[in-house]
Design a protein around this motif. Structure first.
Motif, PDB file in Angstrom:
ATOM      1  N   LYS A  69       0.860  -1.177   0.000  1.00 27.98           N
ATOM      2  CA  LYS A  69       0.000   0.000   0.000  1.00 27.98           C
ATOM      3  C   LYS A  69       0.895   1.226   0.000  1.00 27.98           C
ATOM      4  O   LYS A  69       1.690   1.435   0.917  1.00 27.98           O
ATOM      5  N   ARG A  70       0.775   2.027  -1.034  1.00 28.52           N
ATOM      6  CA  ARG A  70       1.604   3.222  -1.180  1.00 28.52           C
ATOM      7  C   ARG A  70       1.328   4.189  -0.029  1.00 28.52           C
ATOM      8  O   ARG A  70       0.194   4.331   0.425  1.00 28.52           O
ATOM      9  N   SER A  71       2.362   4.853   0.417  1.00 27.31           N
ATOM     10  CA  SER A  71       2.259   5.800   1.520  1.00 27.31           C
ATOM     11  C   SER A  71       1.275   6.912   1.197  1.00 27.31           C
ATOM     12  O   SER A  71       1.138   7.327   0.048  1.00 27.31           O
ATOM     13  N   LYS A  72       0.631   7.405   2.236  1.00 23.71           N
ATOM     14  CA  LYS A  72      -0.275   8.552   2.073  1.00 23.71           C
ATOM     15  C   LYS A  72       0.502   9.805   1.676  1.00 23.71           C
ATOM     16  O   LYS A  72      -0.076  10.779   1.204  1.00 23.71           O
ATOM     17  N   ASN A  73       1.834   9.775   1.826  1.00 21.79           N
ATOM     18  CA  ASN A  73       2.672  10.922   1.501  1.00 21.79           C
ATOM     19  C   ASN A  73       3.217  10.898   0.066  1.00 21.79           C
ATOM     20  O   ASN A  73       3.916  11.823  -0.333  1.00 21.79           O
ATOM     21  N   LYS A  74       2.933   9.843  -0.684  1.00 27.44           N
ATOM     22  CA  LYS A  74       3.413   9.755  -2.059  1.00 27.44           C
ATOM     23  C   LYS A  74       2.704  10.801  -2.925  1.00 27.44           C
ATOM     24  O   LYS A  74       1.512  11.064  -2.753  1.00 27.44           O
ATOM     25  N   LYS A  75       3.444  11.380  -3.874  1.00 25.44           N
ATOM     26  CA  LYS A  75       2.862  12.373  -4.780  1.00 25.44           C
ATOM     27  C   LYS A  75       1.926  11.723  -5.795  1.00 25.44           C
ATOM     28  O   LYS A  75       0.931  12.301  -6.203  1.00 25.44           O
ATOM     29  N   ILE A  76       2.305  10.525  -6.216  1.00 24.56           N
ATOM     30  CA  ILE A  76       1.528   9.821  -7.230  1.00 24.56           C
ATOM     31  C   ILE A  76       0.822   8.635  -6.586  1.00 24.56           C
ATOM     32  O   ILE A  76       1.451   7.810  -5.924  1.00 24.56           O
ATOM     33  N   GLN A  77      -0.475   8.555  -6.742  1.00 28.42           N
ATOM     34  CA  GLN A  77      -1.301   7.452  -6.273  1.00 28.42           C
ATOM     35  C   GLN A  77      -1.127   7.118  -4.779  1.00 28.42           C
ATOM     36  O   GLN A  77      -0.897   5.970  -4.412  1.00 28.42           O
ATOM     37  N   PRO A  78      -1.237   8.109  -3.889  1.00 27.18           N
ATOM     38  CA  PRO A  78      -1.118   7.809  -2.459  1.00 27.18           C
ATOM     39  C   PRO A  78      -2.258   6.911  -1.979  1.00 27.18           C
ATOM     40  O   PRO A  78      -3.350   6.936  -2.549  1.00 27.18           O
ATOM     41  N   ASN A  79      -1.977   6.108  -0.946  1.00 23.55           N
ATOM     42  CA  ASN A  79      -2.978   5.248  -0.293  1.00 23.55           C
ATOM     43  C   ASN A  79      -3.593   4.175  -1.187  1.00 23.55           C
ATOM     44  O   ASN A  79      -4.644   3.645  -0.868  1.00 23.55           O
ATOM     45  N   LYS A  80      -2.953   3.863  -2.285  1.00 21.49           N
ATOM     46  CA  LYS A  80      -3.491   2.822  -3.166  1.00 21.49           C
ATOM     47  C   LYS A  80      -2.592   1.591  -3.112  1.00 21.49           C
ATOM     48  O   LYS A  80      -1.390   1.687  -2.923  1.00 21.49           O
ATOM     49  N   TRP A  81      -3.205   0.442  -3.294  1.00 27.50           N
ATOM     50  CA  TRP A  81      -2.460  -0.814  -3.332  1.00 27.50           C
ATOM     51  C   TRP A  81      -1.798  -0.943  -4.694  1.00 27.50           C
ATOM     52  O   TRP A  81      -2.361  -0.546  -5.723  1.00 27.50           O
ATOM     53  N   PHE A 114      14.011 -14.520  -9.655  1.00 26.71           N
ATOM     54  CA  PHE A 114      13.064 -13.740 -10.442  1.00 26.71           C
ATOM     55  C   PHE A 114      12.891 -14.347 -11.830  1.00 26.71           C
ATOM     56  O   PHE A 114      13.867 -14.629 -12.503  1.00 26.71           O
ATOM     57  N   GLU A 115      11.648 -14.508 -12.222  1.00 28.46           N
ATOM     58  CA  GLU A 115      11.334 -15.060 -13.541  1.00 28.46           C
ATOM     59  C   GLU A 115      10.578 -14.004 -14.346  1.00 28.46           C
ATOM     60  O   GLU A 115       9.538 -13.499 -13.907  1.00 28.46           O
ATOM     61  N   MET A 116      11.118 -13.678 -15.522  1.00 27.53           N
ATOM     62  CA  MET A 116      10.492 -12.632 -16.342  1.00 27.53           C
ATOM     63  C   MET A 116       9.155 -13.107 -16.894  1.00 27.53           C
ATOM     64  O   MET A 116       9.016 -14.246 -17.336  1.00 27.53           O
ATOM     65  N   ILE A 117       8.181 -12.188 -16.852  1.00 22.76           N
ATOM     66  CA  ILE A 117       6.859 -12.461 -17.414  1.00 22.76           C
ATOM     67  C   ILE A 117       6.700 -11.730 -18.745  1.00 22.76           C
ATOM     68  O   ILE A 117       6.326 -12.320 -19.745  1.00 22.76           O
ATOM     69  N   THR A 118       6.986 -10.420 -18.732  1.00 25.33           N
ATOM     70  CA  THR A 118       6.787  -9.618 -19.943  1.00 25.33           C
ATOM     71  C   THR A 118       7.473  -8.265 -19.784  1.00 25.33           C
ATOM     72  O   THR A 118       8.008  -7.946 -18.725  1.00 25.33           O
ATOM     73  N   LYS A 119       7.436  -7.468 -20.815  1.00 22.77           N
ATOM     74  CA  LYS A 119       7.809  -6.053 -20.739  1.00 22.77           C
ATOM     75  C   LYS A 119       6.828  -5.298 -21.614  1.00 22.77           C
ATOM     76  O   LYS A 119       6.280  -5.832 -22.585  1.00 22.77           O
ATOM     77  N   TYR A 120       6.589  -4.028 -21.241  1.00 20.78           N
ATOM     78  CA  TYR A 120       5.653  -3.205 -21.998  1.00 20.78           C
ATOM     79  C   TYR A 120       5.915  -1.732 -21.718  1.00 20.78           C
ATOM     80  O   TYR A 120       6.594  -1.385 -20.750  1.00 20.78           O
ATOM     81  N   LEU A 121       5.380  -0.870 -22.570  1.00 17.50           N
ATOM     82  CA  LEU A 121       5.461   0.579 -22.367  1.00 17.50           C
ATOM     83  C   LEU A 121       4.224   1.050 -21.621  1.00 17.50           C
ATOM     84  O   LEU A 121       3.108   0.646 -21.953  1.00 17.50           O
ATOM     85  N   TRP A 122       4.436   1.897 -20.602  1.00 17.29           N
ATOM     86  CA  TRP A 122       3.342   2.499 -19.835  1.00 17.29           C
ATOM     87  C   TRP A 122       3.479   4.008 -19.936  1.00 17.29           C
ATOM     88  O   TRP A 122       4.553   4.550 -19.702  1.00 17.29           O
ATOM     89  N   GLN A 123       2.385   4.662 -20.272  1.00 18.73           N
ATOM     90  CA  GLN A 123       2.413   6.120 -20.337  1.00 18.73           C
ATOM     91  C   GLN A 123       1.307   6.679 -19.445  1.00 18.73           C
ATOM     92  O   GLN A 123       0.154   6.268 -19.540  1.00 18.73           O
ATOM     93  N   SER A 124       1.706   7.595 -18.568  1.00 14.35           N
ATOM     94  CA  SER A 124       0.742   8.298 -17.725  1.00 14.35           C
ATOM     95  C   SER A 124       0.660   9.744 -18.205  1.00 14.35           C
ATOM     96  O   SER A 124       1.214  10.088 -19.244  1.00 14.35           O
ATOM     97  N   ASP A 125       0.036  10.587 -17.409  1.00 22.00           N
ATOM     98  CA  ASP A 125      -0.073  12.005 -17.764  1.00 22.00           C
ATOM     99  C   ASP A 125       1.274  12.708 -17.729  1.00 22.00           C
ATOM    100  O   ASP A 125       1.434  13.775 -18.320  1.00 22.00           O
ATOM    101  N   VAL A 126       2.247  12.139 -16.991  1.00 21.70           N
ATOM    102  CA  VAL A 126       3.518  12.841 -16.793  1.00 21.70           C
ATOM    103  C   VAL A 126       4.758  12.100 -17.270  1.00 21.70           C
ATOM    104  O   VAL A 126       5.824  12.696 -17.377  1.00 21.70           O
ATOM    105  N   GLU A 127       4.661  10.806 -17.532  1.00 19.54           N
ATOM    106  CA  GLU A 127       5.869  10.046 -17.860  1.00 19.54           C
ATOM    107  C   GLU A 127       5.572   8.842 -18.747  1.00 19.54           C
ATOM    108  O   GLU A 127       4.431   8.427 -18.882  1.00 19.54           O
ATOM    109  N   THR A 128       6.664   8.266 -19.300  1.00 19.84           N
ATOM    110  CA  THR A 128       6.584   7.023 -20.056  1.00 19.84           C
ATOM    111  C   THR A 128       7.657   6.092 -19.525  1.00 19.84           C
ATOM    112  O   THR A 128       8.828   6.478 -19.411  1.00 19.84           O
TER     113      THR A 128
END
Length: 184
Positions: A69-81, A114-128
């Motif tokens: 669970k992300r900290s309530k103090n995180k700038k991006i997506q606080p308090n989310k799993w 660690f066993e690799m599953i996949t890789k992919y590109l993710w783009q949000s409003d601020v980053e890729t």
């Protein structure tokens, strides 16, 4: 599958990548080839600067998935799993080192395989990001990154599916989980 990592190696990595310094991240093309470098702050405000990250989905022998669970103090997506373990690959750092470092920093995982599953590109409003996704069987992860993570626990897959779209998880985790759940 990547080899196990020992604790002495992890101590060396922590010294080489101090937490209080702004991270220098590699820039990659859409295939994941390093083409440059930039500060983390630059990458997080320019969607054209693709930078690599690692995600590890930690599961137990019952098929449950550990989420943080992300900290309530995180700038991006606080308090989310979110994903069990996730973090940037530092400039000059290989994927194996980043996996081991992040797994140890965020979940106390030592000697993870660690066993690799996949890789992919993710783009949000601020980053890729170029996201390298792995899985790891580990029975007793523990929250170490106090300040970044407020809680952690194992979830049944059915619990996760029941809560998708209800503002419980980060959007990135929801999208990724749907893609990879059959591999765990």
């Amino acid at each position: 599958m990547l080899p196990k990592t020992n604790i002495n190696f992890m101590k060396k990595i922590i010294k080489e990548y101090p937490a209080d310094a702004e991270e220098l991240l590699p820039l990659v093309d859409t295939e994941g080839n390093v083409i440059g470098k930039a500060l983390r702050s630059e990458c997080h405000r320019n969607k054209k600067l693709i930078h690599p990250v690692v995600h590890v989905h930690v599961y137990d022998n019952q098929g449950r998935i550990f989420l943080q669970k992300r900290s309530k103090n995180k700038k991006i997506q606080p308090n989310k799993w979110d994903t069990s373990v996730g973090g940037h690959i530092a400039f000059g750092e290989n994927i194996e080192t980043a996996l081991s470092r992040e797994a140890w920093e965020e979940a106390g995982i030592v000697n993870g395989v660690f066993e690799m599953i996949t890789k992919y590109l993710w783009q949000s409003d601020v980053e890729t990001e170029m996201v390298y996704v792995y899985k790891c069987l580990y029975l007793k992860p523990k929250i170490i990154a106090i300040g970044e993570i407020d809680d952690g626990r194992f979830w049944l897959k059915s619990e996760i599916f029941d809560n998708i779209g209800k503002n419980v998880f980060t959007p990135m985790f929801e999208q990724e989980f749907v893609k990879i759940e059959k591999y765990i």
